[in-house]
Motif scaffolding. Structure first.
Motif, PDB file in Angstrom:
ATOM      1  N   TYR A 140      52.344   8.814  32.517  1.00 60.35           N
ATOM      2  CA  TYR A 140      52.953   8.438  31.133  1.00 60.35           C
ATOM      3  C   TYR A 140      53.236  10.116  30.936  1.00 60.35           C
ATOM      4  CZ  TYR A 140      51.509   3.416  31.282  1.00 60.35           C
ATOM      5  OH  TYR A 140      51.268   2.350  31.520  1.00 60.35           O
ATOM      6  N   GLN A 141      54.312  10.069  30.232  1.00 58.13           N
ATOM      7  CA  GLN A 141      54.654  11.590  29.235  1.00 58.13           C
ATOM      8  C   GLN A 141      54.522  11.105  27.742  1.00 58.13           C
ATOM      9  OE1 GLN A 141      58.313  13.497  30.232  1.00 58.13           O
ATOM     10  NE2 GLN A 141      57.884  15.085  28.757  1.00 58.13           N
ATOM     11  N   VAL A 142      53.576  11.961  27.115  1.00 59.56           N
ATOM     12  CA  VAL A 142      53.214  11.308  25.842  1.00 59.56           C
ATOM     13  C   VAL A 142      53.952  12.631  24.815  1.00 59.56           C
ATOM     14  CG1 VAL A 142      51.402  10.650  24.149  1.00 59.56           C
ATOM     15  CG2 VAL A 142      51.244  10.214  26.594  1.00 59.56           C
ATOM     16  N   TRP A 143      54.336  12.174  23.851  1.00 58.56           N
ATOM     17  CA  TRP A 143      54.787  13.278  22.660  1.00 58.56           C
ATOM     18  C   TRP A 143      54.015  12.817  21.491  1.00 58.56           C
ATOM     19  CZ3 TRP A 143      58.173  11.379  26.247  1.00 58.56           C
ATOM     20  CH2 TRP A 143      59.120  12.435  26.911  1.00 58.56           C
ATOM     21  N   LEU A 144      53.188  13.864  21.032  1.00 64.78           N
ATOM     22  CA  LEU A 144      52.390  13.444  19.917  1.00 64.78           C
ATOM     23  C   LEU A 144      52.633  14.448  18.656  1.00 64.78           C
ATOM     24  CD1 LEU A 144      49.272  14.233  22.176  1.00 64.78           C
ATOM     25  CD2 LEU A 144      49.836  12.021  21.222  1.00 64.78           C
ATOM     26  N   ASP A 145      51.745  14.102  17.639  1.00 64.13           N
ATOM     27  CA  ASP A 145      52.410  14.825  16.257  1.00 64.13           C
ATOM     28  C   ASP A 145      51.838  16.262  16.127  1.00 64.13           C
ATOM     29  OD1 ASP A 145      49.753  13.888  16.133  1.00 64.13           O
ATOM     30  OD2 ASP A 145      49.822  13.346  14.094  1.00 64.13           O
TER      31      ASP A 145
END
Length: 368
Positions: free
Chosen positions: A264-269
């Motif tokens: 998975y590729q995750v974009w975080l705040d």
């Protein structure tokens, strides 16, 4: 001795470069110089209009020649001169000029090319027709219903094998037997394998009681067989999703004992701290037990809020819960790899059939 004066020399009229007209050096223009000036005509006007009719008789004669169909010699256009041509099959509207008719518009519009439908792939199956198979599994593989629903239909006496009603659960048959469901013949469907690049906002289910958009709407044109998604992706999660009617393969890909790589590729705040990255790799305690990532790394050195994580677990929302446990908010989650399948050259919301090589890889269990 020869004396040159101004009256013995022919006078030339030089036009400016921006004029764009060629001025002929006809002697008549210079002999009638004084007459032209007295009538209020300059040389430029005379040079431009010399080819037009000079009197009414000549204009009338030209009109008669044109109407009679005689070949009238036309003047060759000069350099830079704009030649007006009457458009073909257009209607003259006076001061408004020529307008296109509806027939012209229809001719100019090119019809859109119809997309050729995807040709469904027929996969090879090396199965012995005499191999026994459970009756409920046979009905499920034929696309009639699920295995649980098949057991209910069998107990209700809706299924016949070779003309006899079967009500006992666990009955095994062969593929050469004749099976009917409510007196309608049942045949096994050919296997179908569809890979979808799931977009955001679609629920991973075959039927949603809340009438939300499902992934089945995106693959409804793929086949006539009854297919269903393998595993689940959240409504807001995007990426690789497999749909098939191969129950045996689906159980292998969803069972925990079969290790399947999922990336998975995750974009975080906010940027992820290095110590938290190590905690995820070592293992973190969640409400349903400990979980650890097989591999985790930053996507780029410039942006530490994007993380790539590899995991084998199939728990519900496990990736989101891992980062929420550490105080991060997942803005976007995309599955880029599943059991050896990727979304390469597959746009968001589009699907394709698996190749024969990919299907053999999955059947043999070579998920990596």
């Amino acid at each position: 001795m020869t004396i040159y004066n101004e009256e013995s020399q022919p006078k030339r009229n030089f036009s400016s470069k921006g004029d764009g007209k060629h001025v002929s050096l006809n002697k008549s223009y210079y002999t009638n110089d004084k007459k032209t000036q007295s009538e209020g005509m300059n040389y430029n006007d005379a040079g431009r209009n010399y080819h037009q009719p000079t009197n009414e008789f000549q204009q009338k004669n030209d009109e008669e020649n044109t109407s009679s169909g005689e070949n009238v010699r036309k003047r060759r256009p000069r350099i830079g001169e704009r030649v007006e041509q009457t458009p073909y099959n257009r209607k003259y509207e006076g001061n408004r000029g020529y307008s296109r008719t509806n027939a012209d518009r229809k001719k100019s519009i090119r019809p859109k090319k119809k997309r050729k439908p995807f040709k469904q792939i027929k996969y090879k199956e090396n199965i012995d027709p005499n191999t026994p198979i459970r009756l409920n599994k046979y009905l499920a593989n034929a696309g009639v219903c699920s295995r649980r629903e098949a057991d209910e239909f069998i107990q209700a006496g809706a299924v016949k094998v070779n003309g006899e009603v079967i009500t006992q659960l666990g009955t095994k048959i062969t593929r050469s037997d004749e099976v009917t469901f409510y007196d309608q013949p049942v045949k096994l469907e050919s296997k179908v394998y569809v890979l979808l690049n799931k977009p955001r906002g679609f629920v991973t289910t075959t039927d949603d009681p809340e009438n939300r958009k499902t992934v089945m709407e995106l693959v409804k044109s793929a086949c006539s067989e009854r297919i269903y998604p393998v595993g689940r992706l959240d409504r807001s999660t995007t990426g690789v999703l497999l749909l098939t009617n191969d129950g045996d393969l689906a159980s292998k890909l969803t069972h925990p004992k079969y290790e399947k790589r999922k990336i998975y590729q995750v974009w975080l705040d906010k940027p992820v701290a290095a110590e938290h990255m190590q905690m995820i790799a070592d293992g973190i305690e969640l409400e349903d037990g400990e979980i650890h990532a097989d591999a985790i790394s930053y996507v780029t050195e410039e942006d530490l809020s994007q993380v790539g994580i590899e995991i084998h677990s199939g728990r519900n929302r496990v990736v989101r819960r891992i980062f929420e446990k550490l105080g991060y908010k997942v803005l976007k989650l995309d599955r880029v790899y599943f059991a050896g399948l990727t979304k390469k050259k597959l746009p968001r919301g589009k699907w394709r059939y698996l190749t024969e090589q990919e299907v053999n890889m999955l059947r043999m269990g070579h998920f990596d």
